[in-house]
Write a protein that holds these residues in place. Sequence first.
Motif, mmCIF file in Angstrom:
data_model
loop_
_atom_site.group_PDB
_atom_site.id
_atom_site.type_symbol
_atom_site.label_atom_id
_atom_site.label_comp_id
_atom_site.label_asym_id
_atom_site.label_seq_id
_atom_site.Cartn_x
_atom_site.Cartn_y
_atom_site.Cartn_z
ATOM 1 N N VAL A 70 0.688 -1.228 -0.312
ATOM 2 C CA VAL A 70 -0.298 -0.050 -0.174
ATOM 3 C C VAL A 70 0.864 1.266 0.219
ATOM 4 C CG1 VAL A 70 -1.785 1.281 1.096
ATOM 5 C CG2 VAL A 70 -1.473 -1.284 0.974
ATOM 6 N N ILE A 71 1.804 0.939 1.067
ATOM 7 C CA ILE A 71 2.359 2.269 1.324
ATOM 8 C C ILE A 71 3.669 2.683 -0.789
ATOM 9 C CG2 ILE A 71 4.704 3.433 2.292
ATOM 10 C CD1 ILE A 71 2.015 3.373 3.996
ATOM 11 N N ALA A 72 3.921 1.571 -0.914
ATOM 12 C CA ALA A 72 4.864 1.618 -2.593
ATOM 13 C C ALA A 72 4.026 1.743 -3.039
ATOM 14 C CB ALA A 72 5.377 0.676 -2.595
ATOM 15 N N ALA A 73 2.803 1.884 -3.209
ATOM 16 C CA ALA A 73 1.802 2.572 -4.604
ATOM 17 C C ALA A 73 1.637 3.492 -3.971
ATOM 18 C CB ALA A 73 0.259 1.133 -5.019
ATOM 19 N N ILE A 74 1.714 4.470 -2.688
ATOM 20 C CA ILE A 74 1.144 5.721 -2.497
ATOM 21 C C ILE A 74 2.240 6.159 -2.991
ATOM 22 C CG2 ILE A 74 0.164 7.455 -0.997
ATOM 23 C CD1 ILE A 74 -1.132 4.953 0.755
ATOM 24 N N THR A 75 3.584 5.712 -2.316
ATOM 25 C CA THR A 75 5.082 6.721 -2.967
ATOM 26 C C THR A 75 4.853 7.174 -4.609
ATOM 27 O OG1 THR A 75 5.548 5.905 -0.749
ATOM 28 C CG2 THR A 75 7.289 6.295 -2.758
ATOM 29 N N LEU A 76 4.511 5.528 -4.776
ATOM 30 C CA LEU A 76 5.288 5.373 -6.398
ATOM 31 C C LEU A 76 4.358 6.600 -7.032
ATOM 32 C CD1 LEU A 76 5.763 1.658 -7.462
ATOM 33 C CD2 LEU A 76 6.917 3.782 -7.719
ATOM 34 N N PHE A 77 2.209 6.482 -6.300
ATOM 35 C CA PHE A 77 1.530 7.318 -7.761
ATOM 36 C C PHE A 77 1.801 8.770 -7.176
ATOM 37 C CE2 PHE A 77 -2.615 9.204 -7.433
ATOM 38 C CZ PHE A 77 -3.258 8.533 -8.408
ATOM 39 N N ARG A 78 2.159 9.281 -6.166
ATOM 40 C CA ARG A 78 2.174 10.491 -5.702
ATOM 41 C C ARG A 78 3.730 11.088 -5.854
ATOM 42 N NH1 ARG A 78 3.999 12.921 -1.274
ATOM 43 N NH2 ARG A 78 2.243 14.848 -1.060
ATOM 44 N N SER A 79 4.004 10.581 -5.870
ATOM 45 C CA SER A 79 5.469 10.928 -6.559
ATOM 46 C C SER A 79 6.205 10.837 -8.143
ATOM 47 C CB SER A 79 6.688 9.731 -6.051
ATOM 48 O OG SER A 79 6.923 9.723 -4.642
ATOM 49 N N PHE A 80 5.295 10.111 -8.545
ATOM 50 C CA PHE A 80 5.442 9.948 -10.490
ATOM 51 C C PHE A 80 4.114 10.870 -11.349
ATOM 52 C CE2 PHE A 80 8.719 7.203 -8.628
ATOM 53 C CZ PHE A 80 10.066 8.605 -8.148
ATOM 54 N N LEU A 81 3.616 10.206 -10.808
ATOM 55 C CA LEU A 81 2.027 10.504 -11.563
ATOM 56 C C LEU A 81 1.296 11.959 -10.797
ATOM 57 C CD1 LEU A 81 1.163 6.545 -11.903
ATOM 58 C CD2 LEU A 81 1.926 7.974 -13.779
ATOM 59 N N TYR A 82 0.315 11.219 -10.180
ATOM 60 C CA TYR A 82 -0.182 12.549 -9.609
ATOM 61 C C TYR A 82 -0.305 13.105 -7.656
ATOM 62 C CZ TYR A 82 -3.018 12.456 -14.228
ATOM 63 O OH TYR A 82 -3.272 12.066 -15.096
ATOM 64 N N GLU A 83 -0.862 14.116 -7.184
ATOM 65 C CA GLU A 83 -0.268 14.411 -5.619
ATOM 66 C C GLU A 83 -1.337 15.021 -6.204
ATOM 67 O OE1 GLU A 83 3.121 16.304 -2.202
ATOM 68 O OE2 GLU A 83 3.614 16.308 -4.382
ATOM 69 N N PRO A 84 -2.154 15.285 -4.443
ATOM 70 C CA PRO A 84 -3.301 16.122 -3.672
ATOM 71 C C PRO A 84 -2.630 17.005 -3.534
ATOM 72 C CG PRO A 84 -3.230 13.882 -3.057
ATOM 73 C CD PRO A 84 -1.936 13.335 -3.474
ATOM 74 N N PHE A 85 -3.071 18.520 -3.099
ATOM 75 C CA PHE A 85 -3.269 19.292 -2.726
ATOM 76 C C PHE A 85 -4.330 20.006 -2.898
ATOM 77 C CE2 PHE A 85 1.512 18.611 -4.886
ATOM 78 C CZ PHE A 85 1.680 19.404 -4.122
ATOM 79 N N GLN A 86 -4.522 20.891 -0.669
ATOM 80 C CA GLN A 86 -5.880 21.443 -0.726
ATOM 81 C C GLN A 86 -4.857 22.446 -0.756
ATOM 82 O OE1 GLN A 86 -6.444 21.303 3.104
ATOM 83 N NE2 GLN A 86 -8.106 22.690 2.919
ATOM 84 N N ILE A 87 -6.266 24.266 -1.545
ATOM 85 C CA ILE A 87 -6.265 25.306 -1.232
ATOM 86 C C ILE A 87 -6.302 25.637 -0.528
ATOM 87 C CG2 ILE A 87 -6.639 27.625 -2.782
ATOM 88 C CD1 ILE A 87 -5.480 24.951 -4.969
#
Length: 307
Positions: A70-87
């Motif tokens: 789970v942690i590896a998938a989240i790390t790869l997703f937000r590091s190289f694909l999409y990262e969520p941000f709040q305004i």
Amino acid sequence: MAGYFAILLVLLTLVSGLIWLFDALVLAPKRKERLVLAQSGAAGQLPAETSDTLLKEPAVVETAKSIFPVIAAITLFRSFLYEPFQIPSGSMMPTLLVGDFILVEKYSYDVKDPVWRKTLYHNKLPKHGDVAVFKYPEQPTVDFIKRIVGLPGDRIIYRDKQLYIEKACVEGQTSGCGALERVAQTLLPDNQFYQGQLPQSRYREALGENGHDILVTRGVPDQIRGYYQQQGTAVDEFMVPAGHYFAIGDNRDNSRDSRFWGFVPADNLVGKAVFIWMSFEFSENPNSWLPGWVPVGVRFERLGKIE
């Protein structure tokens, strides 16, 4: 360097992965050896409960094996694909409001490692009109979001609430560059935004592929005394250096941006803001019994692609 949360994710991934690997290479074989010895001593009559106990993984190993994927998938997703941000602020109104949750496309620009932010792969460059997230040059652990209006070599003037751009000519380009041009603005009649007690004017600005809306507060003078001073230019004029970008907020009189602190180095770019996936509304009533951070509604009409 990356923010603390990104570093934490990478550390969790490494630690849980190493624990899993150590168990697979060292601990698991030893558990099997103990089981074989116990079975030999019991002449093959070892109870099932005893076998399960001998093969049982330590709690730390069991936890590491459960969280690593789970942690590896989240790390790869937000590091190289999409990262969520709040305004968190209104500097990008009306494009982005406080309470908007957005996705930032990490591979839109250069792909960087998640910790030291060194470029791993050179991809596309920002364009005029992109809404970009970047590391604040004066405090690199803080993420800023603004609109890119100046590319390397461009000449930018912001005067009397009007943006002018002299685009730099690239090799082989013979039109659409080399001349200072006013970025067209069209006044929109339906606007209900305020800066304090002062009403704001909403304009459609013709920058980028489709244009975008901006807010201007006519009752607030341009804060030119606080502008970043660049040698050899007028107080409201900026020459974008090589490898840098000029970024300003859509809420032109309520944004601390390149006009005040200078240019965004290319290495500071995080990605392009592309989508609003959730938007919460918060109460502005100071007498409300609800804490200010508790949502009072969802703005479903705001969900979608960011212009």
